[in-house]
Write a protein that holds these residues in place. Structure first.
Motif, PDB file in Angstrom:
ATOM      1  N   LEU A   1      35.304  78.758  25.235  1.00  0.00           N
ATOM      2  CA  LEU A   1      36.040  79.907  25.716  1.00  0.00           C
ATOM      3  C   LEU A   1      35.649  80.651  26.516  1.00  0.00           C
ATOM      4  O   LEU A   1      36.135  81.280  27.587  1.00  0.00           O
ATOM      5  N   ILE A   2      34.288  81.131  26.365  1.00  0.00           N
ATOM      6  CA  ILE A   2      33.432  81.926  27.366  1.00  0.00           C
ATOM      7  C   ILE A   2      33.491  81.524  28.672  1.00  0.00           C
ATOM      8  O   ILE A   2      33.806  82.079  29.560  1.00  0.00           O
ATOM      9  N   TYR A   3      33.143  80.107  28.722  1.00  0.00           N
ATOM     10  CA  TYR A   3      33.067  79.366  30.071  1.00  0.00           C
ATOM     11  C   TYR A   3      34.425  79.577  30.566  1.00  0.00           C
ATOM     12  O   TYR A   3      34.469  79.758  31.848  1.00  0.00           O
ATOM     13  N   CYS A   4      35.473  79.365  29.967  1.00  0.00           N
ATOM     14  CA  CYS A   4      36.793  79.556  30.540  1.00  0.00           C
ATOM     15  C   CYS A   4      37.010  80.725  31.019  1.00  0.00           C
ATOM     16  O   CYS A   4      37.634  80.976  32.319  1.00  0.00           O
ATOM     17  N   GLU A   5      36.559  81.856  30.533  1.00  0.00           N
ATOM     18  CA  GLU A   5      36.681  83.090  31.041  1.00  0.00           C
ATOM     19  C   GLU A   5      35.891  83.539  31.935  1.00  0.00           C
ATOM     20  O   GLU A   5      36.226  84.187  33.176  1.00  0.00           O
ATOM     21  N   LEU A   6      34.775  82.891  32.012  1.00  0.00           N
ATOM     22  CA  LEU A   6      33.724  83.220  33.332  1.00  0.00           C
ATOM     23  C   LEU A   6      34.669  82.368  34.527  1.00  0.00           C
ATOM     24  O   LEU A   6      34.214  83.221  35.698  1.00  0.00           O
ATOM     25  N   VAL A   7      35.289  81.199  34.582  1.00  0.00           N
ATOM     26  CA  VAL A   7      35.846  80.618  35.695  1.00  0.00           C
ATOM     27  C   VAL A   7      37.311  81.183  35.854  1.00  0.00           C
ATOM     28  O   VAL A   7      37.941  81.060  36.701  1.00  0.00           O
ATOM     29  N   GLY A   8      37.394  82.409  35.127  1.00  0.00           N
ATOM     30  CA  GLY A   8      38.907  83.106  35.207  1.00  0.00           C
ATOM     31  C   GLY A   8      40.022  82.637  34.458  1.00  0.00           C
ATOM     32  O   GLY A   8      41.184  83.009  35.087  1.00  0.00           O
ATOM     33  N   LYS A   9      39.953  81.813  33.652  1.00  0.00           N
ATOM     34  CA  LYS A   9      41.182  81.108  32.939  1.00  0.00           C
ATOM     35  C   LYS A   9      40.870  81.048  31.563  1.00  0.00           C
ATOM     36  O   LYS A   9      40.558  79.701  31.097  1.00  0.00           O
ATOM     37  N   ARG A  10      40.875  81.841  30.609  1.00  0.00           N
ATOM     38  CA  ARG A  10      40.850  81.794  29.219  1.00  0.00           C
ATOM     39  C   ARG A  10      42.238  82.083  28.683  1.00  0.00           C
ATOM     40  O   ARG A  10      42.706  82.967  28.678  1.00  0.00           O
ATOM     41  N   PRO A  11      42.599  80.943  27.808  1.00  0.00           N
ATOM     42  CA  PRO A  11      43.907  81.221  26.971  1.00  0.00           C
ATOM     43  C   PRO A  11      43.872  82.464  25.751  1.00  0.00           C
ATOM     44  O   PRO A  11      42.602  82.443  25.435  1.00  0.00           O
ATOM     45  N   GLU A  12      44.658  83.021  25.664  1.00  0.00           N
ATOM     46  CA  GLU A  12      44.822  83.729  24.467  1.00  0.00           C
ATOM     47  C   GLU A  12      44.808  82.562  23.370  1.00  0.00           C
ATOM     48  O   GLU A  12      45.558  81.506  23.315  1.00  0.00           O
ATOM     49  N   THR A  13      44.127  82.851  22.415  1.00  0.00           N
ATOM     50  CA  THR A  13      43.723  81.743  21.318  1.00  0.00           C
ATOM     51  C   THR A  13      43.653  82.263  19.884  1.00  0.00           C
ATOM     52  O   THR A  13      43.350  83.457  19.669  1.00  0.00           O
ATOM     53  N   VAL A  14      44.299  81.388  19.124  1.00  0.00           N
ATOM     54  CA  VAL A  14      44.405  81.664  17.708  1.00  0.00           C
ATOM     55  C   VAL A  14      44.038  80.585  16.809  1.00  0.00           C
ATOM     56  O   VAL A  14      44.312  79.502  17.244  1.00  0.00           O
ATOM     57  N   VAL A  15      43.374  80.678  15.663  1.00  0.00           N
ATOM     58  CA  VAL A  15      42.816  79.567  14.745  1.00  0.00           C
ATOM     59  C   VAL A  15      43.608  79.744  13.455  1.00  0.00           C
ATOM     60  O   VAL A  15      43.574  80.839  13.185  1.00  0.00           O
ATOM     61  N   ILE A  16      44.201  78.720  13.192  1.00  0.00           N
ATOM     62  CA  ILE A  16      44.886  78.400  11.954  1.00  0.00           C
ATOM     63  C   ILE A  16      44.029  77.353  11.206  1.00  0.00           C
ATOM     64  O   ILE A  16      43.904  76.354  11.669  1.00  0.00           O
ATOM     65  N   GLY A  17      43.044  78.049  10.211  1.00  0.00           N
ATOM     66  CA  GLY A  17      42.296  77.344   9.601  1.00  0.00           C
ATOM     67  C   GLY A  17      42.406  77.195   8.051  1.00  0.00           C
ATOM     68  O   GLY A  17      43.076  77.843   7.468  1.00  0.00           O
TER      69      GLY A  17
ATOM     70  N   LEU B   1      41.973  73.517  27.960  1.00  0.00           N
ATOM     71  CA  LEU B   1      42.157  75.177  27.604  1.00  0.00           C
ATOM     72  C   LEU B   1      42.732  75.925  28.764  1.00  0.00           C
ATOM     73  O   LEU B   1      43.401  76.734  28.792  1.00  0.00           O
ATOM     74  N   MET B   2      41.930  75.652  30.039  1.00  0.00           N
ATOM     75  CA  MET B   2      42.202  76.376  31.049  1.00  0.00           C
ATOM     76  C   MET B   2      43.533  76.246  31.721  1.00  0.00           C
ATOM     77  O   MET B   2      44.313  77.001  32.465  1.00  0.00           O
ATOM     78  N   ASP B   3      44.195  74.964  31.380  1.00  0.00           N
ATOM     79  CA  ASP B   3      45.591  74.604  31.797  1.00  0.00           C
ATOM     80  C   ASP B   3      46.685  75.241  30.876  1.00  0.00           C
ATOM     81  O   ASP B   3      47.644  75.151  31.200  1.00  0.00           O
ATOM     82  N   SER B   4      46.192  75.839  29.931  1.00  0.00           N
ATOM     83  CA  SER B   4      47.108  76.487  28.821  1.00  0.00           C
ATOM     84  C   SER B   4      47.100  78.022  28.897  1.00  0.00           C
ATOM     85  O   SER B   4      45.912  78.616  29.406  1.00  0.00           O
ATOM     86  N   ASP B   5      48.149  78.705  28.638  1.00  0.00           N
ATOM     87  CA  ASP B   5      48.289  80.301  28.655  1.00  0.00           C
ATOM     88  C   ASP B   5      47.705  80.544  27.089  1.00  0.00           C
ATOM     89  O   ASP B   5      47.379  81.828  26.838  1.00  0.00           O
ATOM     90  N   TYR B   6      48.128  79.866  26.078  1.00  0.00           N
ATOM     91  CA  TYR B   6      48.218  80.056  24.664  1.00  0.00           C
ATOM     92  C   TYR B   6      47.706  78.919  23.937  1.00  0.00           C
ATOM     93  O   TYR B   6      48.236  78.082  24.294  1.00  0.00           O
ATOM     94  N   CYS B   7      46.734  79.099  22.920  1.00  0.00           N
ATOM     95  CA  CYS B   7      45.989  78.020  22.375  1.00  0.00           C
ATOM     96  C   CYS B   7      46.199  78.223  21.021  1.00  0.00           C
ATOM     97  O   CYS B   7      45.383  79.255  20.421  1.00  0.00           O
ATOM     98  N   ILE B   8      46.791  77.468  20.222  1.00  0.00           N
ATOM     99  CA  ILE B   8      46.730  77.412  18.621  1.00  0.00           C
ATOM    100  C   ILE B   8      45.612  76.361  18.193  1.00  0.00           C
ATOM    101  O   ILE B   8      46.199  75.090  18.483  1.00  0.00           O
ATOM    102  N   VAL B   9      44.620  76.756  17.551  1.00  0.00           N
ATOM    103  CA  VAL B   9      43.535  75.707  17.202  1.00  0.00           C
ATOM    104  C   VAL B   9      43.809  75.631  15.569  1.00  0.00           C
ATOM    105  O   VAL B   9      43.910  76.474  14.886  1.00  0.00           O
ATOM    106  N   LEU B  10      43.909  74.126  15.309  1.00  0.00           N
ATOM    107  CA  LEU B  10      43.968  73.973  13.801  1.00  0.00           C
ATOM    108  C   LEU B  10      42.730  73.216  13.450  1.00  0.00           C
ATOM    109  O   LEU B  10      42.184  72.387  14.107  1.00  0.00           O
ATOM    110  N   ASP B  11      42.123  73.961  12.300  1.00  0.00           N
ATOM    111  CA  ASP B  11      40.816  73.514  12.151  1.00  0.00           C
ATOM    112  C   ASP B  11      40.303  73.701  10.729  1.00  0.00           C
ATOM    113  O   ASP B  11      40.954  74.316   9.857  1.00  0.00           O
ATOM    114  N   ALA B  12      39.402  73.132  10.133  1.00  0.00           N
ATOM    115  CA  ALA B  12      38.598  73.459   8.992  1.00  0.00           C
ATOM    116  C   ALA B  12      37.727  74.776   9.161  1.00  0.00           C
ATOM    117  O   ALA B  12      37.162  75.000  10.228  1.00  0.00           O
ATOM    118  N   VAL B  13      37.950  75.541   8.255  1.00  0.00           N
ATOM    119  CA  VAL B  13      37.332  77.109   8.345  1.00  0.00           C
ATOM    120  C   VAL B  13      36.265  77.362   6.946  1.00  0.00           C
ATOM    121  O   VAL B  13      36.808  77.021   5.920  1.00  0.00           O
TER     122      VAL B  13
END
Length: 164
Positions: free
Chosen positions: A105-121, A57-69
């Motif tokens: 994602l919150i932990y990623c933000e705490l260390v300063g690198k959280r990607p913009e994230t969208v979930v397609i579920g 997650l921290m290695d990416s700038d933008y994350c598209i999560v595919l999941d059951a919702v």
């Protein structure tokens, strides 16, 4: 940052042993079978890795999560979530998954690198019974889910080319 230099992660999450809960992983498998992707795009089976997803997650700038919702609509309904709505995704509940993805994602933000994230579920039909197959309802809607994910990818600056 130009769109083509944006590092994009397409992350399929869920447990493939519980029928439709594995729809995100199955979606990534289908994308890998049918498309080639530009160099700035990574596809990953995130399974139910939880906190172990922090580095990808921290290695990416933008994350598209595919999941059951679990959104409360008819099975096969497709959702798009961002921000606080992310908690509606199954991966974002303390269920069979090791850790809450929102917390990751919150932990990623705490260390300063959280990607913009969208979930397609997608609303599952069956996510409690053991089966490695998607139910017919969810399997029939998988192409529509992939179309939405590919549009999201294109808007983020990634390119998917159908395999010959």
């Amino acid at each position: 940052m130009t769109d083509s230099s944006r590092k994009i992660l397409i992350l399929g999450v869920g447990n493939i042993l519980y029928a439709d809960e594995g729809v995100g992983v199955r979606a990534v498998e289908r994308l890998l079978e049918t498309y080639d992707f530009s160099d700035n795009v990574t596809l990953m089976d995130g399974g139910n890795l939880g906190m172990r997803l922090m580095q990808p997650l921290m290695d990416s700038d933008y994350c598209i999560v595919l999941d059951a919702v679990l959104g409360g609509d008819q099975p096969g309904t497709i959702y798009r979530f961002t921000g606080e709505d992310l908690r509606k995704s199954l991966a974002f509940k303390d269920s069979m998954h090791q850790s809450d993805l929102v917390d990751t994602l919150i932990y990623c933000e705490l260390v300063g690198k959280r990607p913009e994230t969208v979930v397609i579920g997608m609303e599952p039909y069956d996510f409690k019974n053991m089966s490695i197959e998607l139910t017919d309802i969810v399997a029939d809607r998988l192409p529509a889910m992939l179309d939405i994910a590919l549009k999201e990818l294109a808007e983020a600056g990634g390119v998917a080319t159908p395999k010959a």
